[in-house]
Design a protein around this motif. Structure first.
Motif, PDB file in Angstrom:
ATOM      1  N   PHE A 120     -44.857  25.900   7.784  1.00 24.51           N
ATOM      2  CA  PHE A 120     -45.442  27.313   7.857  1.00 24.51           C
ATOM      3  C   PHE A 120     -44.006  27.991   7.975  1.00 24.51           C
ATOM      4  O   PHE A 120     -43.995  29.124   7.058  1.00 24.51           O
ATOM      5  N   LEU A 121     -43.174  27.707   8.630  1.00 27.61           N
ATOM      6  CA  LEU A 121     -41.930  28.578   8.879  1.00 27.61           C
ATOM      7  C   LEU A 121     -40.914  28.061   7.950  1.00 27.61           C
ATOM      8  O   LEU A 121     -40.232  29.147   7.296  1.00 27.61           O
ATOM      9  N   GLY A 122     -40.526  26.935   7.772  1.00 25.14           N
ATOM     10  CA  GLY A 122     -39.645  26.344   6.710  1.00 25.14           C
ATOM     11  C   GLY A 122     -38.276  26.415   7.121  1.00 25.14           C
ATOM     12  O   GLY A 122     -37.655  25.351   7.112  1.00 25.14           O
ATOM     13  N   ASN A 123     -37.790  27.487   7.469  1.00 25.53           N
ATOM     14  CA  ASN A 123     -36.209  27.634   7.892  1.00 25.53           C
ATOM     15  C   ASN A 123     -36.184  28.145   9.287  1.00 25.53           C
ATOM     16  O   ASN A 123     -37.130  29.027   9.745  1.00 25.53           O
ATOM     17  N   SER A 124     -35.110  27.705  10.061  1.00 19.10           N
ATOM     18  CA  SER A 124     -34.785  27.952  11.380  1.00 19.10           C
ATOM     19  C   SER A 124     -34.538  29.685  11.574  1.00 19.10           C
ATOM     20  O   SER A 124     -33.879  30.238  10.571  1.00 19.10           O
ATOM     21  N   MET A 125     -35.454  30.238  12.459  1.00 21.09           N
ATOM     22  CA  MET A 125     -35.065  31.607  12.722  1.00 21.09           C
ATOM     23  C   MET A 125     -33.688  31.905  13.361  1.00 21.09           C
ATOM     24  O   MET A 125     -33.076  32.850  12.793  1.00 21.09           O
ATOM     25  N   GLU A 126     -33.160  31.064  13.848  1.00 13.10           N
ATOM     26  CA  GLU A 126     -31.851  30.907  14.579  1.00 13.10           C
ATOM     27  C   GLU A 126     -30.669  30.343  13.870  1.00 13.10           C
ATOM     28  O   GLU A 126     -29.484  31.335  13.760  1.00 13.10           O
ATOM     29  N   THR A 127     -30.828  29.649  12.912  1.00 15.01           N
ATOM     30  CA  THR A 127     -29.847  28.902  11.980  1.00 15.01           C
ATOM     31  C   THR A 127     -29.925  29.164  10.562  1.00 15.01           C
ATOM     32  O   THR A 127     -29.028  28.992   9.832  1.00 15.01           O
ATOM     33  N   GLN A 128     -31.206  29.737  10.288  1.00 16.64           N
ATOM     34  CA  GLN A 128     -31.659  29.919   8.966  1.00 16.64           C
ATOM     35  C   GLN A 128     -31.650  28.660   8.071  1.00 16.64           C
ATOM     36  O   GLN A 128     -31.766  28.861   6.835  1.00 16.64           O
TER      37      GLN A 128
END
Length: 855
Positions: free
Chosen positions: A20-28
């Protein structure tokens, strides 16, 4: 109208919610998931794909399933790509026949829908503007819901997911995720067929097929009688078209067609006649263009549920009246074929249904803790005459057994029931519906339609499939379990599931007054060859479930060691243990079936628990094991269910020479009247014939008849085994030329020993056999052999076998476990190919007596 079945799939695993998120919020950066893309099989399940990819070990081996439980706690993504041409005025319909369990659907990156529930197809319409030359379809599954296994609280059930996977007495915990049935793409235009109802009626040899079809698609909401839509139906029988019929759209936007046929043939259950099927094809046309086509099969039969003879006035109708004649129920309970049920192939279903047919079964109960089965199962039952008692997916839980009243559960149950009713009602083999397995109220009394849950299902059955009977639950009471302490209250009962002993087993079934026994059984070990397939060889020794964790993992409820020690003496050889356990299971089941059948039609039938098992067990109540290897009980049940059968009623297996012994001889006849010649022979294991008795009786049609009370002089018997064989010949109405045919012999063992009753038989010398190949039957890879007992002693329980390396396997033959006295011979029809195994070289087949196992 174009179809495409989607086969090529990939699979990838994730921790929950990661996709559901797909990409890390921290590293993108993209969150990769816990696996790379793996090959996937559809239909199937995630666990099967991980096993093949090496991520998990064989979950059926030893205790490996415990190491697989992490799989059900992850999220799993299926993906496939496909090409299909779509015109601007067309759409594609994605059809998912089995979603397990909660899934999110995406098409070319567009979110489509979320679905929860196993037992209703998902249909998603995609407009042409979303379609590309190369299309990507993604299905994302959430982790499995937390649900009740066999032990828990039925009132807390909240899903429509099979419960047996959460741990049952015949299975481990292995909870599948994935696409468990076929996935199709269908190109549609303005309309296509939705729900269809097919019913038949007949008068003498004239029949009528009524077909009612509802429309789906954009046109279904706007059609009116002037629209140029038409339905054209054709009926085909034995490859010959019997006519075509045309209908215009009705005011309701549906179609109804009545097809009158002459010289029809009636459909009968297995053993009572043939199963002629009529194929119905209905095309949907617009201005002469074929938009869609529905195809199905049906037959002509009149099935009624009627009250038993001498039944209490408040009892449900438990007897089947088929085409104006009573039919005695010869039934089996079916569990799902596999823990990973999505992997069950058509060939595997065929093997199961054919084994049911060859066992003389005429009804199978599809148990409520398992599945609304795949379409192929119902189609095969239509073909082979196996009536279906279908339960909705609900079951008891032990601590409480109250049907769930949770609003969300009732919503899911209603959806699943609606889907099951509208999809399965067109099968001629479907005999009745049941609310579920062993459901009870707060007082422990079997549920009735006073329960809101059961009332919902009853109303749906009456509305959507009004010609079929509905049972609130099985057992339907007033006693749930067979009890001799409360006579007159054993209507439809369950249990027991254990052999009660050499005296009590016979007292129980001789005294039973059940109207229907819809579940009961006896446990027995799997074959040694089967055990080798799922247990490490170091664990293959005689032991109890308490002594060994691996054995406990594969059948903890069904330890028979103490029972066999009592019956046969201390057993230390595993292959002897298998023989002893399978013999006791066969004896216990055979007697229960014969005792119930002696009360025909006060008792309307028996439904044995259970036919199969979805997980390989050391011991279980199944009569065939996970690998479809029949146990001895299968063959003895087959004989007890035969259309014509001689049986013996007795009080116990142990004969006391100081007590008179008066067994009673019965004949069971499911067919026409005729003349019976019968013979009873009593012989010692050394071949000494010490009693023979013969008789002749006129037999009425469709009856169970007491022939004689036998007065045997047992005072001269020493401590030994007594072999009693019943045999006979029958001249029926269809044999006006006075030619007779021989009945299959039925053999009993008694003992005059007061302990370790049958140890002498188990460890007796093997009889001398010779055999010769007669011919190939020309079909189904069946080889015919003539087997001769060339020695002086009786050959007890002869089986066909062959070796694969050091492993001896018993081959399927309907003549297995026959008994030949000295000098006698018998032809065996041996199947040299079975499900999941390569064909056997006929020259490697040999014959042996059962008690020579391991020698």
């Amino acid at each position: 109208m174009r179809f495409l079945k989607l086969f090529e799939w990939k699979l990838k695993g994730f921790y929950p919610y990661v996709p559901f998120l797909g990409n890390s919020m921290e590293t993108q950066q993209e969150l990769m998931g816990m696996t790379d893309w793996l090959p996937a099989e559809v239909p199937g399940c995630v666990q099967n794909d991980l096993w093949k990819a090496g991520w998990i070990d064989d979950p059926y081996k030893d205790m490996n399933s415990l190491k697989c439980e992490w799989v059900e706690n992850r999220w799993w993504m299926y993906r496939t790509n496909f090409s299909i041409s779509v015109a601007p005025d067309e759409s594609i319909l994605l059809i998912f026949k089995g979603i397990d369990y909660k899934a999110h659907f995406y098409f070319n990156g567009h979110f489509l829908a979320t679905h929860e529930g196993m037992f209703e197809p998902v249909e998603l319409t995609i407009d042409s503007d979303l379609c590309q030359n190369e299309n990507e379809l993604t299905v994302l599954f959430e982790h499995v819901p937390d649900e009740m296994g066999q032990i828990g609280y039925t009132s807390e059930t909240h899903t429509q997911k099979s419960r047996f996977n959460y741990k049952w007495d015949f299975s481990t915990r292995l909870v599948p995720i994935g696409l468990w049935d076929d996935v199709y793409v269908k190109v549609i235009k303005s309309a296509y067929w939705g729900e269809v109802q097919l019913t038949t009626s007949f008068d003498e040899q004239t029949g009528n097929i009524r077909w009612h079809g509802a429309l789906k698609g954009p046109a279904s909401t706007s059609v009116h009688p002037s629209d140029d839509l038409a339905a054209i139906a054709e009926v085909v029988h034995n490859g010959e078209s019997l006519g075509k019929w045309k209908s215009a759209v009705l005011q309701s936007g549906s179609f109804e067609i009545d097809m009158a046929l002459s010289n029809i043939s009636l459909w009968y259950p297995n053993g009572l006649g043939e199963q002629p099927l009529y194929q119905v094809k209905v095309g949907l046309y617009h201005d002469g263009e074929l938009l869609d086509e529905w195809t199905g099969r049906t037959g002509f039969r009149c099935l009624e549920w009627i009250t038993n003879e001498e039944a209490p006035t408040d009892a449900f109708p438990y007897s089947v009246n088929m085409n104006s004649s009573r039919m005695y129920i010869k039934g089996m309970n079916l569990t799902p074929l596999d823990m990973m049920y999505g992997t069950a192939t058509k060939k595997r279903y065929e093997d199961v249904v054919l084994k049911l047919k060859k066992a003389n079964v005429n009804l199978v109960r599809v148990w409520g803790g398992g599945l609304i089965e795949k379409d192929v199962f119902y189609e095969l039952c239509d073909e082979h005459g196996i009536l279906i008692w279908q339960e909705f997916i609900q079951s008891s839980s032990g601590i409480d057994n109250i049907p769930s009243q949770k609003p969300e559960f009732l919503r899911l149950l209603e959806r699943a029931a609606y889907s099951a009713l509208t999809r399965k009602r067109n099968h001629i083999s479907l005999a009745c519906w049941s609310g579920g397995n062993e459901l009870r109220d707060e007082l422990g009394i079997p549920s009735t339609a006073e329960d809101r849950n059961i009332a919902l299902l009853q109303t749906m059955v009456h509305g959507l499939d009004p010609h079929r009977h509905f049972f609130p639950t099985s057992a339907s009471g007033p006693n749930e379990f067979l009890s001799l302490d409360t006579p007159g209250e054993n209507y439809d009962v369950h249990g027991p599931w254990k052999y009660a002993g050499p005296v009590e087993q016979y007292r129980l079934y001789n005294s039973s007054d059940s109207l229907l026994q819809s579940e009961f059984g006896v446990d027995g070990l799997a074959s040694y060859a089967s055990m080798l397939r799922f247990i490490n060889k170091t664990e293959l020794k005689v032991q109890t479930m308490q002594e060994n964790d691996v054995w406990r993992h594969h059948g903890e409820w069904w330890c028979t060691k103490d029972r066999e020690d009592e019956m046969f003496g201390d057993i230390n050889d595993l292959q002897e243990f298998v023989v002893a356990s399978q013999w006791t299971q066969a004896e216990g089941l055979r007697y229960a079936l014969e005792a119930n059948r002696r009360r025909k039609y006060r008792n309307s039938g028996s439904i044995v628990w259970q036919f199969n098992e979805p997980f390989p067990n050391v011991s279980c109540t199944s009569v065939i094991d996970y690998y479809h290897q029949p146990k001895m009980a299968y063959y003895w049940v087959r004989k007890a269910f035969a259309n014509r059968h001689l049986s013996l009623k007795y009080d116990q297996l142990i004969i006391d020479p100081n007590v008179p012994f008066y067994p009673e001889l019965y004949f069971h006849n499911s067919l026409d009247e005729g003349e019976l010649n019968w013979t009873i022979e009593c012989i010692s294991p050394q071949g000494e014939l010490f009693h023979i008795q013969k008789g002749r009786h006129s037999i009425h049609s469709n009856t169970s008849t007491k022939l004689e009370t036998l007065d045997w002089n047992v005072s001269t018997m020493s401590e030994r085994i007594v072999i009693v064989r019943l045999s006979g010949s029958f001249i029926g109405e269809s044999y006006k030329s006075n030619t007779s045919y021989n009945l299959e012999a039925n053999t009993y063992l008694f003992s005059t020993k007061q302990s370790h009753y049958f140890s002498d038989w188990l460890r007796a010398p093997s009889a001398d056999l010779s055999w010769s190949h007669v011919r190939n039957s020309g079909y189904d890879a069946i080889e015919i052999y003539e087997v001769v007992n060339t020695g002086p002693i009786p050959a007890l329980y002869i089986v066909a076998a062959h070796r694969e390396g050091e492993v001896e396997k018993i081959l399927f033959s309907e003549q297995n476990y026959s008994v030949l006295f000295a000098g006698e011979k018998l032809q065996f029809e041996v199947e040299r190919h079975s499900w999941g195994n390569d064909a056997v070289d006929p020259s490697s087949i040999y014959f042996k007596t059962l008690h020579s196992a391991g020698r």
